[in-house]
Design a protein around this motif. Structure first.
Motif, PDB file in Angstrom:
ATOM      1  N   PRO A  94       0.782  -1.022   0.017  1.00  0.00           N
ATOM      2  CA  PRO A  94      -0.022   0.122  -0.186  1.00  0.00           C
ATOM      3  C   PRO A  94       0.839   1.258  -0.049  1.00  0.00           C
ATOM      4  O   PRO A  94       0.251   2.335  -0.192  1.00  0.00           O
ATOM      5  CB  PRO A  94      -0.840  -0.204   1.206  1.00  0.00           C
ATOM      6  CG  PRO A  94       0.011  -1.009   2.208  1.00  0.00           C
ATOM      7  CD  PRO A  94       0.821  -1.906   1.212  1.00  0.00           C
ATOM      8  N   LEU A  95       2.069   1.099   0.213  1.00  0.00           N
ATOM      9  CA  LEU A  95       3.153   2.258   0.346  1.00  0.00           C
ATOM     10  C   LEU A  95       3.143   3.026  -1.263  1.00  0.00           C
ATOM     11  O   LEU A  95       3.494   3.991  -1.265  1.00  0.00           O
ATOM     12  CB  LEU A  95       4.465   1.990   1.129  1.00  0.00           C
ATOM     13  CG  LEU A  95       4.401   1.216   2.171  1.00  0.00           C
ATOM     14  CD1 LEU A  95       5.767   1.179   2.756  1.00  0.00           C
ATOM     15  CD2 LEU A  95       3.520   1.994   3.176  1.00  0.00           C
ATOM     16  N   ILE A  96       3.064   2.259  -2.215  1.00  0.00           N
ATOM     17  CA  ILE A  96       3.316   2.760  -3.457  1.00  0.00           C
ATOM     18  C   ILE A  96       1.964   2.769  -4.327  1.00  0.00           C
ATOM     19  O   ILE A  96       2.066   2.939  -5.527  1.00  0.00           O
ATOM     20  CB  ILE A  96       4.216   1.706  -4.212  1.00  0.00           C
ATOM     21  CG1 ILE A  96       3.627   0.200  -4.253  1.00  0.00           C
ATOM     22  CG2 ILE A  96       5.614   1.779  -3.553  1.00  0.00           C
ATOM     23  CD1 ILE A  96       4.685  -0.571  -5.148  1.00  0.00           C
ATOM     24  N   SER A  97       0.691   2.955  -3.611  1.00  0.00           N
ATOM     25  CA  SER A  97      -0.355   2.999  -4.320  1.00  0.00           C
ATOM     26  C   SER A  97      -0.845   4.494  -4.046  1.00  0.00           C
ATOM     27  O   SER A  97      -0.827   5.008  -2.748  1.00  0.00           O
ATOM     28  CB  SER A  97      -1.429   2.072  -3.826  1.00  0.00           C
ATOM     29  OG  SER A  97      -1.400   0.922  -4.256  1.00  0.00           O
ATOM     30  N   ASN A 489      10.055   6.275   0.909  1.00  0.00           N
ATOM     31  CA  ASN A 489       8.746   5.364   0.607  1.00  0.00           C
ATOM     32  C   ASN A 489       9.112   4.167   0.014  1.00  0.00           C
ATOM     33  O   ASN A 489       8.741   3.114   0.454  1.00  0.00           O
ATOM     34  CB  ASN A 489       7.801   6.161   0.378  1.00  0.00           C
ATOM     35  CG  ASN A 489       6.691   5.624  -0.276  1.00  0.00           C
ATOM     36  OD1 ASN A 489       5.967   5.067   0.687  1.00  0.00           O
ATOM     37  ND2 ASN A 489       6.302   5.197  -1.514  1.00  0.00           N
ATOM     38  N   TYR A 490       9.541   4.416  -1.313  1.00  0.00           N
ATOM     39  CA  TYR A 490       9.714   3.099  -2.107  1.00  0.00           C
ATOM     40  C   TYR A 490      10.705   2.116  -1.597  1.00  0.00           C
ATOM     41  O   TYR A 490      10.830   0.972  -1.593  1.00  0.00           O
ATOM     42  CB  TYR A 490      10.193   3.565  -3.541  1.00  0.00           C
ATOM     43  CG  TYR A 490       9.904   2.569  -4.513  1.00  0.00           C
ATOM     44  CD1 TYR A 490       8.658   2.035  -5.003  1.00  0.00           C
ATOM     45  CD2 TYR A 490      11.244   1.827  -5.175  1.00  0.00           C
ATOM     46  CE1 TYR A 490       8.737   1.279  -6.022  1.00  0.00           C
ATOM     47  CE2 TYR A 490      10.971   0.773  -6.106  1.00  0.00           C
ATOM     48  CZ  TYR A 490       9.615   0.695  -6.396  1.00  0.00           C
ATOM     49  OH  TYR A 490       9.642  -0.488  -7.673  1.00  0.00           O
ATOM     50  N   VAL A 491      11.752   2.518  -0.814  1.00  0.00           N
ATOM     51  CA  VAL A 491      12.824   1.817  -0.104  1.00  0.00           C
ATOM     52  C   VAL A 491      12.311   1.108   1.010  1.00  0.00           C
ATOM     53  O   VAL A 491      12.668  -0.008   1.056  1.00  0.00           O
ATOM     54  CB  VAL A 491      14.131   2.710   0.206  1.00  0.00           C
ATOM     55  CG1 VAL A 491      15.291   1.961   1.088  1.00  0.00           C
ATOM     56  CG2 VAL A 491      14.787   3.387  -0.895  1.00  0.00           C
ATOM     57  N   LEU A 492      11.431   1.718   1.695  1.00  0.00           N
ATOM     58  CA  LEU A 492      10.813   0.930   2.815  1.00  0.00           C
ATOM     59  C   LEU A 492       9.821  -0.115   2.399  1.00  0.00           C
ATOM     60  O   LEU A 492      10.130  -1.068   2.847  1.00  0.00           O
ATOM     61  CB  LEU A 492       9.975   2.044   3.771  1.00  0.00           C
ATOM     62  CG  LEU A 492       9.153   1.429   4.565  1.00  0.00           C
ATOM     63  CD1 LEU A 492      10.018   0.882   5.709  1.00  0.00           C
ATOM     64  CD2 LEU A 492       8.391   2.436   5.363  1.00  0.00           C
ATOM     65  N   SER A 493       9.247   0.041   1.354  1.00  0.00           N
ATOM     66  CA  SER A 493       8.446  -0.957   0.761  1.00  0.00           C
ATOM     67  C   SER A 493       9.135  -2.037   0.012  1.00  0.00           C
ATOM     68  O   SER A 493       8.961  -3.228   0.580  1.00  0.00           O
ATOM     69  CB  SER A 493       7.448  -0.318  -0.441  1.00  0.00           C
ATOM     70  OG  SER A 493       6.620  -1.158  -0.985  1.00  0.00           O
TER      71      SER A 493
END
Length: 547
Positions: A94-97, A489-493
């Motif tokens: 959900p972090l990249i939506s 964000n993308y790194v965390l996902s």
């Protein structure tokens, strides 16, 4: 795509010219280690963390409470999870939506799970809903027992009509039946939504494709040799030829006629563009599985293998095409030579297909009772939720056929009206947008995404946790730490996904292969044993109270 674009391109320098104290690589390693270590608890030591359904704990003997509170087999009211796999396993991270896509999924989820299903189950008892579990993707007899598929299959893997009449019609749970109805609406809405909201743009971009102004990425990519068209044409011809050989010379095993392959390829070609647009704007991909199953089930009823093959060629061709385009888009941004991208994808596909087939063959011959949930231990990882839904779909659409379930001989013919509703829905949204052009939220209503949620094999907890996490990160963190959020964000996902995957592999090879399981209160993923019980008077199911 915005966050990963920032992650891949933005230099790690603050506005004051200094480097941040925490680089992306270091952040990735820290998050990965934390995810890896934590997954040991919900993945093995304390599996109740997968679905914390306190409503079931508060009312341990109430079937209705379990139906409402269960996150795995009920409506997930009040249920929580501390397991990242529950959050991101079926709907992706959900972090990249984008937030508007999360809102569409939320509205669709509330509409279906908290309004339509309760009314149909408790209010109307639609299709004798109380005879079956409220949330299940299994198949049932009219008496609420599991449908024994082996009794209606003959030696040629075709429908035994006499045995089918004796056993009776197939019945679905309220959730499963309505999911198919809303799935009909979603696939129809995809065509009308894209045509109305993106039709003009598609036409203009097509006309300008050969003479339009090149952006900076396209100009930079001119430094590399382009992929010759004959590479694609040759690959297409070879794959179609091999598939045709299978259909023609292995008729007994494949069951699908040669024209079915051409038809499936045509469906994939037609739907690739509209579904690609939905994927690009929402990070959600509507599937062709229902429409391909329905079409072949009508044309060739009683042939489950042919139905599965047609579904695979139609649905997976479209899905892989979108994945292929996604990879090329990323390679375009990262300035990876196109020929290298093509070769990597081609070799990767060959390797992945070989490894997946080998692993599946090994598991089928090494894991006893694999995918048979009733015969496996309580906490077995081999229940195969996705494959069981795939199998049930092959029975519904291929073996028994749509006519005996969704047609004149079935119980669920009214669900066909969802096709019309899905087709007309985007027209109403488009007319509202034209009537109130200043209301910018109206064109954000995406009915293909809204109507497509939820669906099996995902559970209600998969959706509630995905919506909750996505909302928190998109609203709270995005609002108060925007720059930090865009950077990491993308790194965390990716780190959370990687940590969970590594721990899953470690647990399997260190403990799973030896069947070493813990047996204590926290080993139960949920403690909602009564959630799958029927509530119709006189229906008796083992392990459930009789009303």
């Amino acid at each position: 795509m915005f966050f990963d674009f920032r992650t891949l391109h933005e230099k790690e320098i603050k506005e004051d010219g200094k480097k941040p104290s925490l680089s992306r690589v270091k952040f990735f390693v820290i998050a990965l280690v934390c995810s890896f270590c934590w997954q040991l608890f919900p993945g093995y030591l304390f599996q109740t963390l997968q679905s914390i359904s306190w409503v079931c704990w508060a009312f341990p003997k109430s079937v209705t409470a379990h139906q409402i509170g269960s996150g795995l087999h009920g409506l997930a009211v009040g249920a929580l999870t501390l397991d990242w796999t529950t959050v991101a396993s079926f709907l992706f991270s959900p972090l990249i939506s984008p937030f508007f896509a999360i809102v569409n999924v939320f509205v669709g989820f509330v509409l279906i799970i908290y309004i339509v299903i309760p009314i149909a189950y408790w209010g109307m008892n639609a299709y004798n809903a109380k005879t079956f579990p409220i949330y299940s993707a299994d198949l049932f007899t009219a008496q609420g027992q599991d449908y024994n598929i082996s009794l209606i299959v003959n030696d040629k893997f075709e429908l035994d009509t006499a045995q089918y009449k004796q056993l009776g019609k197939i019945h679905l749970s309220t959730f499963f039946a309505l999911t198919y109805g809303f799935g009909f609406a979603a696939i129809a809405a995809t065509l009308s939504h894209v045509a109305l909201f993106y039709g003009r743009e598609i036409y203009d971009r097509y006309r300008a494709s050969s003479k339009g102004k090149e952006d900076i990425h396209t100009r930079l990519m001119k430094n590399y040799k382009d992929i010759p068209s004959w590479w694609f044409h040759l690959l297409l011809i070879v794959t179609i030829a091999v598939s045709l050989v299978l259909c023609i010379f292995l008729k007994k095993e494949v069951q699908m006629p040669w024209w079915g392959l051409i038809f499936a390829a045509a469906l994939a070609f037609i739907f690739t563009l509209p579904i690609s647009i939905i994927t690009a704007t929402t990070n959600q991909t509507p599937g062709l599985n229902i429409i391909t199953e329905y079409i072949m089930g009508v044309i060739l009823p009683g042939r489950p293998i042919a139905n599965v093959c047609f579904k695979t060629y139609g649905y997976m061709s479209m899905s892989q095409a979108i994945s292929f385009l996604n990879d090329f888009k990323l390679g375009h941004y990262m300035k990876i030579p196109p020929r290298s991208m093509f070769l990597v994808q081609f070799i990767g596909t060959i390797l992945a297909g070989t490894v997946n087939l080998s692993a599946a063959w090994w598991l089928l011959n090494s894991v006893e009772n694999i995918c048979q949930q009733n015969l496996l231990p309580q906490n077995s990882p081999w229940t195969c939720p996705s494959d069981r839904v795939f199998f049930d779909a092959s029975v519904i659409w291929g073996l028994v056929g749509p006519k005996r379930i969704f047609g004149s001989q079935g119980n669920y013919s009214a669900l066909n009206w969802f096709f019309l509703g899905g087709l007309l829905g985007p027209i109403a949204v488009w007319l509202l947008h034209k009537a109130f052009p200043t209301q910018t939220w109206i064109p954000l209503i995406n009915l293909p995404v809204l109507l497509g949620a939820p669906g099996p094999p995902a559970t209600t907890l998969n959706y509630t946790s995905w919506i909750l996490v996505g909302t928190i990160f998109n609203f709270f963190v995005f609002r108060y730490r925007r720059n930090w959020w865009q950077r990491y964000n993308y790194v965390l996902s990716a780190a959370l996904d990687a940590g969970v995957a590594f721990m899953a592999v470690l647990l399997y090879f260190s403990l799973g292969m030896e069947n070493r399981n813990l047996q204590w209160w926290g080993s139960d993923p949920e403690h909602c044993e009564l959630a799958t019980c029927p509530t119709m008077k006189g229906i008796s199911v083992e392990g459930c109270p009789t009303f």
